[in-house]
Scaffold this active site. Structure first.
Site, PDB file in Angstrom:
ATOM      1  N   TYR A  80      12.453 -29.847  -5.348  1.00  0.00           N
ATOM      2  CA  TYR A  80      11.873 -29.900  -6.492  1.00  0.00           C
ATOM      3  C   TYR A  80      10.617 -30.682  -6.768  1.00  0.00           C
ATOM      4  CZ  TYR A  80      11.943 -31.395 -11.372  1.00  0.00           C
ATOM      5  OH  TYR A  80      11.606 -31.858 -12.849  1.00  0.00           O
ATOM      6  N   LYS A 104       7.068 -29.049  -8.041  1.00  0.00           N
ATOM      7  CA  LYS A 104       6.176 -29.317  -9.071  1.00  0.00           C
ATOM      8  C   LYS A 104       4.715 -29.978  -8.779  1.00  0.00           C
ATOM      9  CE  LYS A 104       9.106 -28.558 -12.323  1.00  0.00           C
ATOM     10  NZ  LYS A 104       9.032 -27.802 -13.599  1.00  0.00           N
TER      11      LYS A 104
END
Length: 229
Positions: free
Chosen positions: A136, A140
């Site tokens: 994640y 990002k």
């Protein structure tokens, strides 16, 4: 003349709210996602965010220029380097978060109007190390890099257009509520607050942050703030 918005991830919790909000304001809306959005003026269903599908979308929409293009696609999963499904979790995040941002960037180069706005959904948590959610965090951070890169003069975006990243702390979505049912939802950002701010930026260029800005979105006691990183 009606303004046009393209929402990548237009059938997810955030994307659907953006489509609905802009539609009620009289904008012509196009949703791109893995399933159809029946509210949008036009809904394009894709099977992935790869080159072949993105070229198909760009070709299908090639007669339309968009005042705003929003990447609202994405998801979350945890996983450290010692997790049994480490590689699977990382690939999932690259597919869900980074590939959609890369696809949105491509479409922006083809379809964004001069002076238009392209917005990517990053994450406030990715501003610091994320050892418990490597995939994640990586996906990002890379999205934040796309925002900054497209803000450069030689990025390929049309003249006077802006690239901005929104970095929610946590959005109030059905999936997040299901995963964290005991949380204080007063401190979660309603997706309607995000849609409203995006409408403001899209409708009035004087309200927009500077090109390349990353904007943290945080809610405390039902009050949402948008803060430049």
């Amino acid at each position: 003349m009606s303004k046009n918005i393209l929402v990548f991830g237009g059938s997810g919790a955030l994307g659907a709210e953006i489509v609905n909000f802009f539609t009620t304001k009289g904008w012509s809306t196009v949703a791109i996602d893995f399933r159809a959005n029946t509210v949008a003026n036009k809904s394009i269903v894709i099977t992935n965010s790869g080159e072949t599908e993105m070229v198909r979308v760009a070709t299908e929409l090639n007669a339309t220029k968009f005042d705003s293009i929003i990447c609202a696609a994405g998801g979350w999963t945890g996983g450290s380097i010692t997790s049994e499904d480490y590689f699977k979790s990382v690939q999932k995040m690259l597919d869900m978060n980074l590939s959609s941002a890369i696809g949105t960037a491509y479409l922006s180069g083809k379809l964004l109007s001069p002076g238009g706005l392209v917005v990517f959904t990053g994450a406030n948590s990715a501003l610091v190390p994320t050892p418990g959610m490597i995939g994640y965090g990586v996906s990002k951070v890379a999205t934040h890099q796309i925002v900054k890169s497209l803000a450069q003069a030689d990025s390929g975006l049309p003249a006077n257009s802006l690239s901005i990243g929104i970095l929610p702390v946590i959005l109030d979505t059905p999936s997040n509520r299901a995963g964290m049912p005991d949380s204080n939802f007063d401190n979660w950002t309603p997706v309607s607050d995000v849609a409203s701010k995006l409408f403001e930026w899209s409708s009035d260029s004087t309200t927009r942050p500077a090109n390349g800005s990353l904007v943290t979105i945080e809610t405390k006691n039902k009050a949402t703030t948008f803060t430049l990183v």
